[in-house]
Design an enzyme around this catalytic site. Structure first.
Site, PDB file in Angstrom:
ATOM      1  N   HIS A  74     -11.120  -2.843   3.132  1.00 38.84           N
ATOM      2  CA  HIS A  74     -11.006  -2.382   4.516  1.00 38.84           C
ATOM      3  C   HIS A  74     -11.845  -1.140   4.795  1.00 38.84           C
ATOM      4  O   HIS A  74     -12.035  -0.776   5.952  1.00 38.84           O
ATOM      5  CB  HIS A  74      -9.545  -2.074   4.823  1.00 38.84           C
ATOM      6  N   ASP A  75     -12.345  -0.478   3.744  1.00 42.48           N
ATOM      7  CA  ASP A  75     -13.151   0.732   3.909  1.00 42.48           C
ATOM      8  C   ASP A  75     -14.638   0.497   3.676  1.00 42.48           C
ATOM      9  O   ASP A  75     -15.423   1.451   3.681  1.00 42.48           O
ATOM     10  CB  ASP A  75     -12.680   1.823   2.934  1.00 42.48           C
ATOM     11  N   ASP A  85      -3.009   4.685  -2.450  1.00 44.24           N
ATOM     12  CA  ASP A  85      -4.107   5.271  -1.686  1.00 44.24           C
ATOM     13  C   ASP A  85      -4.473   6.654  -2.229  1.00 44.24           C
ATOM     14  O   ASP A  85      -3.595   7.502  -2.430  1.00 44.24           O
ATOM     15  CB  ASP A  85      -3.680   5.373  -0.216  1.00 44.24           C
ATOM     16  N   ASP A 111       0.859  -1.186   0.000  1.00 41.50           N
ATOM     17  CA  ASP A 111       0.000   0.000   0.000  1.00 41.50           C
ATOM     18  C   ASP A 111       0.896   1.236   0.000  1.00 41.50           C
ATOM     19  O   ASP A 111       1.705   1.423   0.910  1.00 41.50           O
ATOM     20  CB  ASP A 111      -0.898   0.002   1.244  1.00 41.50           C
ATOM     21  N   GLU A 137      -6.214   3.993  -6.234  1.00 40.92           N
ATOM     22  CA  GLU A 137      -7.512   4.261  -5.599  1.00 40.92           C
ATOM     23  C   GLU A 137      -7.923   5.684  -5.983  1.00 40.92           C
ATOM     24  O   GLU A 137      -7.210   6.642  -5.699  1.00 40.92           O
ATOM     25  CB  GLU A 137      -7.416   4.135  -4.086  1.00 40.92           C
TER      26      GLU A 137
END
Length: 555
Positions: A330-331, A199, A98, A254
Site C-alpha cells: 500500500h506504500d 507498522d 495490522d 515493518e
C-alpha cells in the site's frame, strides 16, 4: 531448522478501503472481503493481511488509530469482523492484522487525556518535551514533511510525531504503555486472528536524549537516527514473552532503515522476538542524488542495484533468519510500472517475470491486491487527482515552499512513485466502476480496468493470475523453493537477473530478462531435468526473449 507453518505460506494483502464495496457507499468494507474469499482461495494464497480497519479519523488512511478495539463504522461492525474471521477460517485461510503501535491518533482517548496536563494517568503515554529557546526540542523532520514536533498550549510542551501531527508517538519507555499494547494484542489474538504485521515497529525505541540530527534533510524522517533504537530488542523480547509466545502466530515487523544484521537480531530463528521483517532496501533504491527530494524521482532503477539489494538479504538471512518477499504494498507504486514496464505489448510477460523472480527466492511471498492481475500505475497529470497525504505534503513543501523543482517535474515524479497508485479500487471486471461498487468509488479507478481486471484474467488461461497461481502451487510443493540456499550469478549483468537455489542435492536455476530485447545467456540449462515454469509457451534454450523468465530444475 524447525519448519513453521508461515514458512510454507503465501500472504495476500488487502487494502480494505479499495477491495470491495458491499453496502453501496463507494468504500470497501468487511462484508465485501467475504464476498471475494472464493477468488482468493482459487488464487491459492494461505494468509490474508488487512491494512488497518480500526476506528480512525483517517488522516493517514487508517494508520492513525483512535480506538484499537472498535471497527471503523465505514468498514462495518465488530459483528461483521467476527463473521469475516469465521468465513476466512472456513475457507482454510488465516488472518494477519495490522498492528500500529509506534503512534496513535491524536483523537485517541490516551492522547486527549495526555495533552490536558502533566499529572494525569496518561501524561507520560506520549513523548513530551519543553521548548528549547522558544522552538522545537530538536531539529527532526516528520516523514510527511515539516517539523516532527507540535506545540500544545495546555501543557506548554511539544509532542513528538515522526509522521503526521495527527499521529503522536507513544512513549514506550513507560511500562504502562507497553502493558496497554500487550492488552490490545491479546484482544485480537483471543478473537482468533493468526498474527500481526507491525507498522514501523523498529521506531518504537527512540535514541537516548533525542539528539539533533547531524545533517537534517529538508524533507522526511531521519531513519538512520530514529530507527533500531537502544531498547528495541528489549521491547520485542518482552512482547514475545508476554504475548506472542502464548499463541501460534505469524509476525512481520515493518522496519525502515534496518540492515540484514539488524533483522537477524530481531527475527533470528532462535531469537524469540518476531518471525520476519519487511525491509526497504530494494524499494528505496533511487538514482536521484539530491537528498532534499527524498524518494521523489522517476529514473529507472538499475538492475545491478536491484540484484545487489535482494541478493544481500537472501544470503545474509539464509539459515539465520527469514525473509519477507514483496514487490508491492500500500506504500509502493505498482511494481510492473516501476521495475519493468506497463507497455501493453509486454505488460503481462513483465508482470509474470517479476512474480517468478521474487517467488523463487527464500522467504514468505506477499502478493498485494491486483498484483496478480498485473495492475499498473495510473497516469495522473494534475495535483487534484492525488489523495495521499504524503504526496500532497511533498508537493507543497518541495515545490511551493522550498522551490527545489517546478510543479511539472514533481508531478512527473509523483506519477512514478506516489502511494496513490496502489490505492485505486480493485479491478474486478469491465462493468461500471470495475465491479468494485455500484456507486462512485471513494477514489478514482485506473481507467485501464476495462482491459485489466479479475474476470478477464480468470477467463484467460495465459493470464498473470494463473501464473501466480502456479508459482504459489510450486512453492507449496517444493522444499527446494522454500528452504534452498541462494547463489547470485553475474552481479554486473545489467539485463538479466540470474540465480541458483540449492537444497538436498537439487538445484534451481532462475533466469529473468528485465529488458525488451532478446539476449543470450548460457548457464548449462540444456542439461536441466525439467523446466518448472516460464512465461513463454516454448523454450529457446540460451535465448531469453523480451521479459522472459524461466526456472529450470537440476536433479
Amino acid at each position: 531448522m524447525t519448519h513453521k507453518w508461515w514458512q510454507n505460506a503465501v500472504v495476500y494483502q488487502i487494502y480494505p478501503q479499495s477491495f470491495q464495496d458491499s453496502n453501496h457507499d463507494g468504500i470497501g468494507d468487511l462484508p465485501g472481503i467475504v464476498k471475494r474469499l472464493d477468488y482468493l482461495k482459487k488464487l491459492g494464497v494461505d494468509v490474508l493481511w488487512l491494512n488497518p480497519i480500526y476506528d480512525s479519523p483517517l488522516k493517514d488512511n487508517g494508520y492513525d488509530i483512535a480506538d484499537y478495539e472498535k471497527v471503523l463504522p465505514t468498514y462495518g461492525s465488530m459483528a461483521d469482523f467476527d463473521e469475516m474471521l469465521k468465513q476466512i477460517h472456513a475457507h482454510g485461510l488465516k488472518l494477519l492484522m495490522d498492528l500500529v503501535v509506534n503512534h496513535t491518533s491524536d483523537k485517541h482517548r490516551w492522547f486527549q487525556e495526555s495533552k490536558q496536563s502533566k499529572d494525569n494517568q496518561y501524561a507520560d503515554y506520549y513523548i513530551w518535551r519543553d521548548p528549547v529557546d522558544g522552538h522545537e526540542p530538536n531539529n527532526w523532520h516528520a516523514a510527511f514533511g515539516g517539523p516532527a514536533w507540535t506545540y500544545v498550549p495546555e501543557r506548554g510542551q511539544y509532542y513528538l510525531h515522526l509522521f503526521a501531527p495527527g499521529q503522536p508517538d507513544l512513549n514506550w519507555e513507560n511500562p504502562k504503555v507497553r502493558e496497554s499494547v500487550w492488552n490490545i494484542m491479546r484482544f485480537w489474538l483471543d478473537k482468533g486472528v493468526d498474527g500481526f504485521r507491525m507498522d514501523v515497529i523498529n521506531l518504537i525505541s527512540k535514541p537516548a536524549g533525542l539528539p539533533d540530527a547531524p545533517e537534517p534533510a529538508t524533507y522526511g524522517m531521519v531513519e538512520d537516527l530514529v530507527a533500531d533504537g537502544p531498547k528495541l530488542n528489549d521491547y520485542l523480547h518482552e512482547m514475545n514473552d508476554k504475548v506472542l509466545s502464548h499463541y501460534d502466530v505469524m509476525t512481520v515487523g515493518e522496519m525502515p532503515g534496518s540492515t540484514p544484521e539488524d533483522a537477524i537480531a530481531y527475527t533470528g530463528l532462535d531469537s524469540h522476538e518476531l518471525n520476519m521483517v519487511f525491509q526497504f532496501e530494494h524499494v528505496h533504491l533511487s538514482p536521484n542524488p539530491d537528498p532534499r527530494l527524498g524518494k521523489w524521482d522517476d529514473t529507472p532503477v538499475k538492475l545491478t542495484e536491484l540484484k545487489k539489494a535482494l541478493s544481500r538479504w537472501q544470503k545474509a538471512l539464509d539459515g539465520k533468519g527469514w525473509n519477507s518477499l514483496y514487490w508491492n504494498n500500500h506504500d509502493q507504486p505498482r511494481a510492473v510500472s516501476r521495475f519493468a514496464t506497463d507497455d501493453p505489448k509486454y505488460r503481462v510477460r513483465a508482470a509474470k517475470m517479476l512474480g517468478t523472480t521474487l517467488h523463487m527466492m527464500q522467504g514468505t511471498p506477499f502478493v498485494y491486491e491486483g498484483e496478480e492481475l498485473g495492475m499498473t500505475n495510473v497516469k495522473y497529470t494534475r495535483l487534484d487527482q492525488y489523495e495521499d497525504l504524503e504526496a500532497l505534503n511533498s508537493y507543497h513543501q518541495i515545490v511551493d515552499q522550498e522551490k527545489i523543482i517546478d510543479g511539472k517535474t514533481m508531478l512527473k515524479y509523483m506519477a512514478c512513485r506516489s502511494r496513490d497508485h496502489a490505492r485505486t479500487p480493485m479491478q474486478w471486471d469491465d462493468s461500471l466502476n470495475a465491479g468494485f461498487s455500484d456507486v462512485k468509488p471513494w477514489f478514482a479507478l485506473n481507467p485501464n480496468y476495462k482491459q485489466i481486471n479479475a474476470k478477464e484474467a480468470i477467463d484467460d488461461k495465459q493470464s498473470v493470475f494463473y501464473h501466480y497461481q502456479k508459482l504459489i502451487q510450486l512453492r507449496h510443493q517444493s522444499d527446494l523453493i522454500k528452504f534452498g540456499s541462494y547463489e547470485e550469478l553475474d552481479p554486473s549483468d545489467d539485463q538479466v537477473f540470474a540465480y541458483r537455489r540449492r537444497y538436498q542435492g537439487k538445484t534451481l536455476l532462475v533466469l529473468s530478462n528485465f529488458t525488451a530485447q532478446a539476449v543470450s545467456r548460457d548457464y548449462s540449462q540444456a542439461t536441466a531435468s525439467d523446466l518448472l515454469i516460464s512465461n513463454y509457451d516454448d523454450d529457446k534454450g540460451t535465448t531469453l526473449r523480451p521479459y522472459e523468465s524461466k526456472v529450470y530444475l537440476f536433479k
